[in-house]
Design a protein around this motif. Structure first.
Motif, PDB file in Angstrom:
ATOM      1  N   TRP A   8      -5.658  40.554 -15.112  1.00 58.08           N
ATOM      2  CA  TRP A   8      -4.231  40.880 -15.183  1.00 58.08           C
ATOM      3  C   TRP A   8      -3.449  39.979 -16.124  1.00 58.08           C
ATOM      4  CZ3 TRP A   8      -3.978  45.467 -13.365  1.00 58.08           C
ATOM      5  CH2 TRP A   8      -4.772  45.862 -12.293  1.00 58.08           C
ATOM      6  N   ARG A   9      -3.867  38.732 -16.279  1.00 59.11           N
ATOM      7  CA  ARG A   9      -3.144  37.831 -17.181  1.00 59.11           C
ATOM      8  C   ARG A   9      -3.208  38.332 -18.626  1.00 59.11           C
ATOM      9  NH1 ARG A   9      -2.279  32.589 -15.097  1.00 59.11           N
ATOM     10  NH2 ARG A   9      -2.853  32.486 -12.910  1.00 59.11           N
ATOM     11  N   ILE A  10      -4.393  38.752 -19.034  1.00 58.52           N
ATOM     12  CA  ILE A  10      -4.552  39.206 -20.412  1.00 58.52           C
ATOM     13  C   ILE A  10      -3.959  40.597 -20.586  1.00 58.52           C
ATOM     14  CG2 ILE A  10      -6.243  39.666 -22.231  1.00 58.52           C
ATOM     15  CD1 ILE A  10      -8.032  37.575 -20.968  1.00 58.52           C
ATOM     16  N   ILE A  11      -4.005  41.408 -19.535  1.00 60.20           N
ATOM     17  CA  ILE A  11      -3.360  42.722 -19.597  1.00 60.20           C
ATOM     18  C   ILE A  11      -1.866  42.565 -19.868  1.00 60.20           C
ATOM     19  CG2 ILE A  11      -2.688  44.730 -18.208  1.00 60.20           C
ATOM     20  CD1 ILE A  11      -5.416  44.616 -16.888  1.00 60.20           C
ATOM     21  N   ARG A  12      -1.242  41.587 -19.217  1.00 50.53           N
ATOM     22  CA  ARG A  12       0.200  41.369 -19.448  1.00 50.53           C
ATOM     23  C   ARG A  12       0.444  40.974 -20.903  1.00 50.53           C
ATOM     24  NH1 ARG A  12       3.914  37.113 -16.103  1.00 50.53           N
ATOM     25  NH2 ARG A  12       3.813  38.744 -14.516  1.00 50.53           N
ATOM     26  N   THR A  13      -0.377  40.073 -21.438  1.00 51.57           N
ATOM     27  CA  THR A  13      -0.190  39.634 -22.823  1.00 51.57           C
ATOM     28  C   THR A  13      -0.368  40.795 -23.786  1.00 51.57           C
ATOM     29  OG1 THR A  13      -0.968  37.401 -22.305  1.00 51.57           O
ATOM     30  CG2 THR A  13      -1.012  38.063 -24.617  1.00 51.57           C
ATOM     31  N   MET A  14      -1.433  41.570 -23.602  1.00 52.66           N
ATOM     32  CA  MET A  14      -1.725  42.668 -24.513  1.00 52.66           C
ATOM     33  C   MET A  14      -0.710  43.795 -24.384  1.00 52.66           C
ATOM     34  SD  MET A  14      -4.327  43.318 -26.719  1.00 52.66           S
ATOM     35  CE  MET A  14      -5.972  42.938 -26.118  1.00 52.66           C
ATOM     36  N   GLY A  15      -0.269  44.075 -23.165  1.00 51.94           N
ATOM     37  CA  GLY A  15       0.633  45.198 -22.950  1.00 51.94           C
ATOM     38  C   GLY A  15       2.089  44.886 -23.188  1.00 51.94           C
ATOM     39  N   LYS A  16       2.507  43.634 -22.878  1.00 49.06           N
ATOM     40  CA  LYS A  16       3.927  43.277 -22.985  1.00 49.06           C
ATOM     41  C   LYS A  16       4.189  42.101 -23.923  1.00 49.06           C
ATOM     42  CE  LYS A  16       5.778  46.148 -19.968  1.00 49.06           C
ATOM     43  NZ  LYS A  16       6.808  47.130 -20.343  1.00 49.06           N
ATOM     44  N   GLY A  17       3.189  41.251 -24.127  1.00 48.54           N
ATOM     45  CA  GLY A  17       3.430  40.022 -24.872  1.00 48.54           C
ATOM     46  C   GLY A  17       3.421  40.180 -26.376  1.00 48.54           C
ATOM     47  N   LEU A  18       2.634  41.139 -26.909  1.00 51.55           N
ATOM     48  CA  LEU A  18       2.548  41.304 -28.354  1.00 51.55           C
ATOM     49  C   LEU A  18       3.679  42.160 -28.904  1.00 51.55           C
ATOM     50  CD1 LEU A  18      -1.263  41.807 -29.123  1.00 51.55           C
ATOM     51  CD2 LEU A  18       0.235  40.003 -29.986  1.00 51.55           C
ATOM     52  N   THR A  19       3.965  43.246 -28.218  1.00 54.94           N
ATOM     53  CA  THR A  19       5.022  44.152 -28.663  1.00 54.94           C
ATOM     54  C   THR A  19       5.364  45.078 -27.505  1.00 54.94           C
ATOM     55  OG1 THR A  19       5.657  45.757 -30.381  1.00 54.94           O
ATOM     56  CG2 THR A  19       3.408  45.891 -29.533  1.00 54.94           C
ATOM     57  N   ASP A  20       6.493  45.762 -27.594  1.00 52.64           N
ATOM     58  CA  ASP A  20       6.866  46.756 -26.583  1.00 52.64           C
ATOM     59  C   ASP A  20       6.418  48.124 -27.070  1.00 52.64           C
ATOM     60  OD1 ASP A  20       8.144  44.942 -24.824  1.00 52.64           O
ATOM     61  OD2 ASP A  20       9.868  44.892 -26.169  1.00 52.64           O
ATOM     62  N   HIS A  56      -1.823  43.262 -10.035  1.00 53.25           N
ATOM     63  CA  HIS A  56      -1.328  44.602 -10.334  1.00 53.25           C
ATOM     64  C   HIS A  56       0.109  44.813  -9.906  1.00 53.25           C
ATOM     65  CE1 HIS A  56      -2.594  44.901  -6.128  1.00 53.25           C
ATOM     66  NE2 HIS A  56      -1.794  45.949  -6.023  1.00 53.25           N
ATOM     67  N   THR A  57       0.630  43.935  -9.057  1.00 47.68           N
ATOM     68  CA  THR A  57       2.013  44.101  -8.586  1.00 47.68           C
ATOM     69  C   THR A  57       3.047  43.581  -9.573  1.00 47.68           C
ATOM     70  OG1 THR A  57       2.012  41.974  -7.408  1.00 47.68           O
ATOM     71  CG2 THR A  57       1.232  43.914  -6.196  1.00 47.68           C
ATOM     72  N   ASN A  58       2.661  42.656 -10.443  1.00 48.21           N
ATOM     73  CA  ASN A  58       3.641  42.068 -11.370  1.00 48.21           C
ATOM     74  C   ASN A  58       3.164  42.040 -12.813  1.00 48.21           C
ATOM     75  OD1 ASN A  58       1.697  40.092 -11.231  1.00 48.21           O
ATOM     76  ND2 ASN A  58       3.064  38.459 -10.533  1.00 48.21           N
ATOM     77  N   VAL A  59       2.090  42.793 -13.110  1.00 50.44           N
ATOM     78  CA  VAL A  59       1.525  42.734 -14.453  1.00 50.44           C
ATOM     79  C   VAL A  59       2.494  43.249 -15.510  1.00 50.44           C
ATOM     80  CG1 VAL A  59       0.442  45.018 -14.310  1.00 50.44           C
ATOM     81  CG2 VAL A  59      -0.549  43.271 -15.793  1.00 50.44           C
ATOM     82  N   ASN A  60       3.414  44.144 -15.126  1.00 52.71           N
ATOM     83  CA  ASN A  60       4.349  44.707 -16.098  1.00 52.71           C
ATOM     84  C   ASN A  60       5.678  43.977 -16.152  1.00 52.71           C
ATOM     85  OD1 ASN A  60       2.899  46.694 -17.414  1.00 52.71           O
ATOM     86  ND2 ASN A  60       3.365  48.263 -15.885  1.00 52.71           N
ATOM     87  N   ASP A  61       5.781  42.833 -15.470  1.00 52.86           N
ATOM     88  CA  ASP A  61       6.998  42.041 -15.588  1.00 52.86           C
ATOM     89  C   ASP A  61       7.182  41.639 -17.048  1.00 52.86           C
ATOM     90  OD1 ASP A  61       7.288  42.299 -12.932  1.00 52.86           O
ATOM     91  OD2 ASP A  61       6.923  40.201 -12.414  1.00 52.86           O
ATOM     92  N   ALA A  62       8.419  41.734 -17.528  1.00 54.97           N
ATOM     93  CA  ALA A  62       8.691  41.508 -18.947  1.00 54.97           C
ATOM     94  C   ALA A  62       8.408  40.071 -19.336  1.00 54.97           C
ATOM     95  CB  ALA A  62      10.149  41.861 -19.265  1.00 54.97           C
ATOM     96  N   GLU A  63       7.834  39.913 -20.517  1.00 60.27           N
ATOM     97  CA  GLU A  63       7.662  38.585 -21.102  1.00 60.27           C
ATOM     98  C   GLU A  63       9.022  38.087 -21.576  1.00 60.27           C
ATOM     99  OE1 GLU A  63       4.731  36.709 -22.183  1.00 60.27           O
ATOM    100  OE2 GLU A  63       3.579  37.864 -20.741  1.00 60.27           O
TER     101      GLU A  63
END
Length: 414
Positions: free
Chosen positions: A238-250, A361-368
């Motif tokens: 989940w940590r890398i999912i957050r970076t790839m999904g929200k951290g690089l671009t929207d 999975h509960t907070n993976v989409n929290d905005a960077e």
């Protein structure tokens, strides 16, 4: 099977442990954009990815043969060398997972193998031509090719959707396409990354005299490697999912579809050719390309820079750990035991540290957190025309989304 010693059993178990870390480390490659755009719920996404990774593991053995037969001289390899290589790869995977950086599990494995082989048999035991043509060149070319393809595909997707469907209907269609393309990436990941563990186990079996030289991976190796990577994928990195999904671009659904389709095409082509490609490099490049392909879209370059640094360090860092581990195993059984204890203790310590900030999975989409506009972001904003009706004197100002652009202009804008 002629023999199966204790050290060989340890190597096989350690290789499957690496395969497990590869699964949760690289889940983001297939599902990060699908999760971030809301096309699939997080747990459903990783379950789908796990099943398709398992299926993909049975589709080809070309990459496995590249590692087991081509990268190093198998005649000079002992099982302890494979064990040391895996130690370097696992620790690098866990460290980059802890900080949420999508680095290459493939390069960690090959770096560990190269370092351990050099420490054991010298630099001559590494086949430099294979390293350059099937590892290093694809490492550089893959993110560039995938990025350009994703950028062009994103622009084409937006152009085709204009005037042909209402916004919500088009978005729903692209979400459906994104689910299909995410499944293709998962399948491609199984055909490429699961094979790397098959190759390393087969190399260990050859080194330990359990199978004949130049053998293809046995069926039980293919099955166990596929199950290990599938289980790791299901647990979700989940940590890398957050970076790839929200951290690089929207990303919007059109971008997610373009990014995943481009990445899957590159990965499947490389698997067919036997290139030991980094799926992380391919998907990261395609995500950045998709980010730049949308008008007003930008890449968070501070995150991308940290990721590039991790990419550059992966091979040498894993090689260094692998070489040191091989040197310690050279002292005999107690040296091998010491390395095993160090691996278990280090892995446990990283896990404990990760519990200080739980990402699941509960907070993976929290905005960077938003980064300040940098030089590249400012330049992109400067050359990207704002939507009609928008006036701004600040080139670093946020460009409204298409929905905002169609809203009634405010008094200040007029």
């Amino acid at each position: 099977m002629e023999s199966f010693s204790l050290i060989l059993a340890i190597v096989v178990v350690t290789a499957l442990a690496f395969d497990f870390t590869n699964g949760f480390h690289d889940t983001a490659n297939a599902m990060a954009t699908t999760i971030s755009t809301g096309a699939l719920k997080p747990k459903v996404a990783v379950a789908m990815s796990a099943v398709l990774n398992l299926v993909g593991a049975f589709l080809s053995v070309e990459v496995a043969n590249t590692i087991s037969k081509g990268l190093v001289d198998e005649s000079g390899i002992r099982p302890e060398v494979i064990f040391a290589a895996l130690v370097g790869a696992i620790l690098w995977n866990l460290l980059t997972w802890l900080v949420g950086l999508p680095s290459s599990s493939s390069h960690a494995l090959m770096g560990g193998l190269i370092g351990a082989t050099i420490a054991s048999a010298g630099a001559g035991a590494v086949h430099g031509d294979v390293l350059v043509t099937k590892v290093l060149i694809p490492a550089i070319a893959a993110p560039i090719v995938a990025g350009i393809a994703a950028m062009l595909a994103t622009r084409l997707s937006y152009r085709l959707s204009v005037g042909h469907a209402e916004g919500k209907a088009a978005e729903k269609g692209f979400r459906a396409g994104q689910i299909a393309s995410a499944g293709l990436v998962s399948l491609a990941h199984g055909t490429n990354d699961a094979q790397k563990t098959m190759g390393i186990i087969t190399l260990a079996l050859v080194a330990g005299g359990a199978v004949a030289p130049d053998s293809d991976p046995p069926v039980w190796v293919i099955l166990s490697a596929g199950l290990a990577i599938a289980l790791g994928t299901y647990l979700g990195g989940w940590r890398i999912i957050r970076t790839m999904g929200k951290g690089l671009t929207d990303l919007q659904p059109q971008q997610g579809f373009a990014a995943q389709t481009s990445a899957a095409t590159v990965i499947l082509a490389s698997s067919h050719l036997g290139f030991s490609l980094s799926t992380t490099h391919s998907v990261s490049g395609s995500v950045m390309g998709a980010g730049l392909g949308r008008k007003g879209g930008v890449v968070r370059w501070s995150t991308a820079t940290r990721m590039f640094v991790a990419w550059g360090l992966t091979l040498p860092a894993a090689a260094l750990v692998g070489a040191v581990a091989e040197w310690v195993t050279g002292f005999g059984d107690w040296g091998t035991a010491l390395v095993a204890v160090f691996l278990v203790a280090s892995s446990a310590a990283i896990w404990v540290v990760s519990r200080r900030e739980v990402i699941d999975h509960t907070n993976v989409n929290d905005a960077e957190s938003e980064e300040p506009a940098g030089v590249v972001t400012t330049a992109i904003a400067a050359v990207t025309p704002p939507p009609a009706g928008t006036v701004t004197d600040d080139l670093t100002a946020t460009i409204p989304s298409p929905a905002e652009a169609t809203a009634k202009p405010s008094a200040t804008a007029l």
